[in-house]
Design an enzyme around this catalytic site. Structure first.
Site, PDB file in Angstrom:
ATOM      1  N   LYS A 149     -41.279  16.578   2.363  1.00 34.26           N
ATOM      2  CA  LYS A 149     -40.848  17.875   2.884  1.00 34.26           C
ATOM      3  C   LYS A 149     -40.704  17.699   4.391  1.00 34.26           C
ATOM      4  CE  LYS A 149     -41.627  20.830  -0.713  1.00 34.26           C
ATOM      5  NZ  LYS A 149     -40.657  21.841  -1.155  1.00 34.26           N
ATOM      6  N   ASP A 179     -36.598  16.748   1.696  1.00 33.76           N
ATOM      7  CA  ASP A 179     -36.272  18.135   1.360  1.00 33.76           C
ATOM      8  C   ASP A 179     -36.414  18.972   2.618  1.00 33.76           C
ATOM      9  OD1 ASP A 179     -35.961  20.655   0.357  1.00 33.76           O
ATOM     10  OD2 ASP A 179     -37.657  20.575  -1.033  1.00 33.76           O
ATOM     11  N   GLU A 205     -32.419  17.322   0.081  1.00 38.06           N
ATOM     12  CA  GLU A 205     -32.275  18.611  -0.596  1.00 38.06           C
ATOM     13  C   GLU A 205     -32.004  19.695   0.442  1.00 38.06           C
ATOM     14  OE1 GLU A 205     -35.512  19.674  -3.247  1.00 38.06           O
ATOM     15  OE2 GLU A 205     -35.896  17.553  -3.645  1.00 38.06           O
ATOM     16  N   ASP A 230     -30.594  22.872  -4.063  1.00 41.76           N
ATOM     17  CA  ASP A 230     -31.831  23.340  -4.687  1.00 41.76           C
ATOM     18  C   ASP A 230     -31.845  24.867  -4.637  1.00 41.76           C
ATOM     19  OD1 ASP A 230     -34.383  23.819  -5.568  1.00 41.76           O
ATOM     20  OD2 ASP A 230     -35.416  22.775  -3.966  1.00 41.76           O
ATOM     21  N   LYS A 257     -35.023  23.794 -11.382  1.00 44.08           N
ATOM     22  CA  LYS A 257     -36.378  24.298 -11.630  1.00 44.08           C
ATOM     23  C   LYS A 257     -36.260  25.379 -12.702  1.00 44.08           C
ATOM     24  CE  LYS A 257     -38.259  23.580  -6.956  1.00 44.08           C
ATOM     25  NZ  LYS A 257     -37.144  23.098  -6.150  1.00 44.08           N
TER      26      LYS A 257
END
Length: 350
Positions: A149, A179, A205, A230, A257
């Site tokens: 992240k 991400d 992402e 995403d 997701k």
């Protein structure tokens, strides 16, 4: 058939950072079905501040769902189009009720312990020291794909962390995904992507915030390495809207997701379109408890996608439910001899 719902608060072992702030706890909801002496469970994995169904009437909609459970899975899925996490909870609960064992939803070589799935090791945002510690831990644990992240600390420091990995591991040894959670400014995103390209990353992402589709399409065209959508997929409900988005942006990958995109059925719609347009994809969990993660993992195995999946969040919480899922050497395994520690009676007394 009887249906009931329950709120459950998951407590993080240590505060977990994203570009939207630090989380100490995570709210989730369970739907429990009962029929002919059998029980089934589904998890509605809402993530406050991110899920499209983070709405004031969320609990009211759960109440309505349980009161109208006789409509059945398919009709409820249609009626709950704007509540993807409840769609997923309903799908899961019906599958659980129909199964011989409420936690064995999709039997396969995965659930019988013969095969595993490669997953990425997730490195949370935090101080440089904390992120470096996590990176070293993931590499020592045998992960060959790690996901960082980025966006919470100074960008130059993040570049140093990536440099640290690449000094020790080649792209062939360790695949790196990053991400950005939409953190890059529209005007500087391409410049940042060029700086990141030095480290031969697998993908990034969501470099910019969702709904900037013209700019995102341009970045997907001009980026020196692949972009994965995403958050961009959240709140895109119909197949026609999904197709329009993919045709316009032309991403290299999409990340799915189930709690955010309408459960298995919504995920399958995205997969079919991605394959039609030669777009890569993988599936990740969204901080569900082991109940939701278990369902996602079992279903994901049946999709035969060889890319590393994002399914390793089960160890984040102090009060998760013990289950057969286990991570070893960067792979997710189902240890069928391990029993679930979950008592339906505890929930019926809440």
């Amino acid at each position: 058939m009887k249906a009931s719902y329950y709120k459950y608060i998951l407590d993080f072992k240590r505060p977990s950072g994203t570009s939207r702030g630090v989380m100490n706890e995570k709210e989730t909801w369970f739907i429990i079905l009962e029929q002919d002496g059998k029980k089934g469970i589904g998890e509605c994995g809402i993530l406050r501040g991110l899920s499209i169904d983070d709405r004031p009437d969320y609990e009211e909609k759960l109440q309505w769902t349980c009161a109208n459970i006789q409509l059945g899975k398919d009709q409820l899925w249609e009626a709950l189009l704007e509540y993807p996490s409840i769609q997923f909870g309903v799908e899961m609960a019906f599958q659980s009720l129909a199964s011989e064992n409420p936690f064995l939803l999709f039997p396969s070589d995965f659930t019988n312990g013969k095969k595993s799935m490669v997953i990425n090791g997730l490195v949370w945002m935090g101080t440089e020291g904390f992120m470096k510690e996590q990176i070293e831990e993931k590499l020592a644990d045998g992960f060959t794909c790690i996901k960082l992240k980025i966006g919470a600390i100074d960008f130059d420091v993040e570049l140093q962390l990536l440099r640290f990995i690449r000094q020790h591991f080649s792209p062939e040894q360790v695949e790196i995904r990053v991400d950005a959670n939409g953190d890059f400014g529209l005007d500087i995103a391409l410049d940042k992507l060029k700086q990141l390209s030095e480290f031969e990353l697998h993908s990034i992402e969501q470099p910019i915030l969702k709904n900037n589709t013209d700019r995102m399409a341009e970045l997907c065209r001009r980026s020196p390495f692949p972009i994965a959508l995403d958050e961009e997929l959240i709140g895109v409900f119909t197949v026609a809207e999904k197709e329009d988005l993919l045709v316009k942006i032309k991403p290299q990958y999409i990340i799915l997701k189930p709690s955010f995109v309408g459960g298995f059925r919504g995920t399958q719609e995205w997969i079919s379109l991605a394959e039609k347009y030669k777009i890569g994809w993988w599936i990740t969990s969204a901080l569900e408890s082991n109940i939701g993660l278990n369902a996602i993992a079992q279903w994901t195995f049946l999709q035969h996608n060889l890319l590393p999946q994002g399914l390793g969040t089960g160890a984040l919480y102090t009060n998760n439910f013990d289950c057969p899922l286990a991570v070893s050497e960067g792979q997710l395994w189902y240890e069928k001899e391990v029993n679930w520690e979950f008592d339906f009676n505890e929930f019926s007394s809440l």
